[in-house]
Design an enzyme around this catalytic site. Structure first.
Site, mmCIF file in Angstrom:
data_model
loop_
_atom_site.group_PDB
_atom_site.id
_atom_site.type_symbol
_atom_site.label_atom_id
_atom_site.label_comp_id
_atom_site.label_asym_id
_atom_site.label_seq_id
_atom_site.Cartn_x
_atom_site.Cartn_y
_atom_site.Cartn_z
ATOM 1 C CG ASN A 70 -1.821 1.147 1.328
ATOM 2 O OD1 ASN A 70 -1.737 2.077 0.536
ATOM 3 N ND2 ASN A 70 -2.719 1.119 2.302
ATOM 4 N NE ARG A 100 -6.029 1.850 -0.348
ATOM 5 C CZ ARG A 100 -5.979 3.022 0.237
ATOM 6 N NH1 ARG A 100 -4.861 3.435 0.814
ATOM 7 N NH2 ARG A 100 -7.032 3.795 0.250
ATOM 8 C CG HIS A 152 -13.092 3.701 2.710
ATOM 9 N ND1 HIS A 152 -13.805 4.662 3.371
ATOM 10 C CD2 HIS A 152 -11.789 3.903 3.031
ATOM 11 C CE1 HIS A 152 -12.971 5.429 4.062
ATOM 12 N NE2 HIS A 152 -11.748 4.984 3.859
ATOM 13 N NE ARG A 192 -10.193 13.072 3.024
ATOM 14 C CZ ARG A 192 -9.950 11.756 3.059
ATOM 15 N NH1 ARG A 192 -10.893 10.900 3.442
ATOM 16 N NH2 ARG A 192 -8.793 11.293 2.680
ATOM 17 C CD GLU A 243 -9.150 -1.086 3.665
ATOM 18 O OE1 GLU A 243 -8.920 -0.746 4.846
ATOM 19 O OE2 GLU A 243 -9.198 -0.280 2.731
#
Ligand code: ADP
Length: 415
Positions: free
Chosen positions: A7, A99, A189, A250, A396
């Site tokens: 990743n 990823r 996601h 965010r 993940e």
């Protein structure tokens, strides 16, 4: 097979080394051999490598770029000092799963990386200018270190949401903006939503077609997905990960007119306002304290900090509204699944989000919810709840490893 899962971000490289194959996938007996992260890539690197069952090995060294980071990871994995006995040379790493953040409209599944796929990932750079270039560097670095003969697979954050219908992915903007610039909802996601949906149906012993659920990934980034018959039919993140739920830094949904308004009032450019919405808003912006939910909850309880409480309240209220919206969008759901650092660990946030939803058939069991232990999969709703509520830890990296095996062996990805 021993698989390296990479990743690669703009300033960090995370990895996991996982031993798995089709048989182990079927029996849920994949084994993680090692994991780690190199932070501050491009400067004074901070390195943490861990072989399973051993203490983390921490060190510091300059790390020039992603390529140097990948080389460092492989050097450590094959070295004696790592203690990873299954891998003693690079030839013991049989494939790499990456990823990749943005696959645009082109990539609807995980794919074997070749030059054409690399060009496709490059084509999506304008949609993810920080992430995709780092992902590409990771791919070229792994190719350089392991050789072109070792298969590499791209697993996209956006791919799971490519089943959204047109009415869910299109914004009500002039249509030519979609045609000219591919402006639409992509969602992110996806690997996490897909993984917990898969675990949910495994736990319940049902098939893909019977999977009608709402999944909430609540971590530093947060998103929610409506999954009908196993497919994502709506999700809260949009063209970028900024839209939707309130997150650590965010804002999530805001009136778009705020951008110009803040720009003129504060003397900022549009780009600077966008950065403010991404990096200085959300839990951090409202509380003025921290983007970390655990710290905020402590502040709210121990010091009765008003803005810490307010930040948590806005966070939960927004999530609750989305659950209501998605129940309407999918004509009801059988379950709600919480995942991500906050969703998995905070009984308080789960209770707050589900508060007052019993008229929709959502009733948490107070004790079950409180007693749920972190890291475990389990039911936290009352037996009388029409909609079941589950906590399912996401993984993940495991899904990336499994997809890599499936792509390399030609096994189907929809299951
Ligand atoms: P990322 O999205 O970077 O993978 P995580 O999924 O690990 O992040 O989620 C990080 C968030 O989870 C942080 O806000 C952290 O405070 C929160 N968190 C972790 N443990 C708890 C806890 N016990 N209670 C509340 N929040 C928690």
């Amino acid at each position: 097979m021993n698989l390296l899962v990479l990743n690669c971000g703009s300033s960090s490289v995370k990895f996991q080394l996982i031993a798995t194959d089709l048989e182990r996938i079927a029996q849920n007996t994949d084994v993680r051999l090692a994991h780690g992260v190199i932070e501050r890539v491009g400067g004074a690197g901070v390195i943490t490598f861990t072989a399973e069952g051993s203490a983390p090995q921490r060190s510091a060294a300059p790390v020039r770029d992603t390529r140097a980071a990948v080389e460092m990871i492989l050097r450590w994995v094959i070295s004696d000092e790592s203690g990873v006995s299954a891998v003693s040379s690079v030839a013991d790493v049989q494939a790499v799963g990456h990823r990749v953040v943005h696959g645009g409209e082109h990539f609807t599944n995980s794919v074997l990386i070749n030059d054409e796929v690399l060009r496709g990932i490059e084509d999506c750079i304008e949609l993810a200018p920080l992430h995709n270039p780092a992902n590409i560097e990771g791919i070229t670095a792994a190719r350089a270190s392991l050789g072109a003969g070792v298969p590499q697979v791209a697993v996209f954050d956006t791919a799971f949401h490519q089943t959204l219908p047109e009415h869910a992915y299109l914004y009500a903007l002039p249509y030519q903006l979609y045609r000219r610039h591919r402006i639409r909802r992509y969602g992110f996601h996806g690997t996490s939503h897909r993984y917990v949906a898969y675990r949910y149906r495994t736990l319940r012993g049902i098939g893909r077609e019977a999977t009608n659920i709402i999944t909430l990934h609540l971590g530093n980034g947060c998103s929610i997905a409506a999954i009908r018959a196993g497919d994502s039919i709506d999700t809260s993140m949009g063209l970028t990960p900024l839209e939707g739920l309130v997150m650590g830094t965010r804002s999530g949904d805001v009136d778009p007119s705020i951008v110009d308004f803040v720009a003129s009032k504060e003397g900022l450019s549009a780009r600077e306002v966008e950065s403010l919405l991404n990096k200085q808003s959300g839990l951090l912006g409202v509380s003025g304290l921290t983007d970390d939910m655990r710290e905020l909850l402590d502040e709210a309880h121990e010091n009765n900090d008003r803005r810490a409480r307010l930040a948590v309240e806005i966070f939960c209220y927004r999530a609750r509204k989305y659950i209501g919206a998605y129940l309407a969008a999918m004509s009801g759901a059988d379950a709600i699944v919480f995942t991500g650092g906050i969703g998995e660990n905070s009984a308080e946030v789960r209770a707050d989000i589900c508060q007052g939803l019993s008229w929709l058939g959502i009733e948490l069991d107070r004790e079950r919810n409180k007693a749920h232990s972190a890291g475990r999969e389990g039911l936290v709703s009352a037996d009388t709840s029409r909609v079941a509520v589950y906590v399912i830890p996401t993984n993940e990296e495991l899904l990336i490893a499994r997809d890599t095996v499936r792509v390399v062996t030609g096994a189907p990805q929809r299951f």
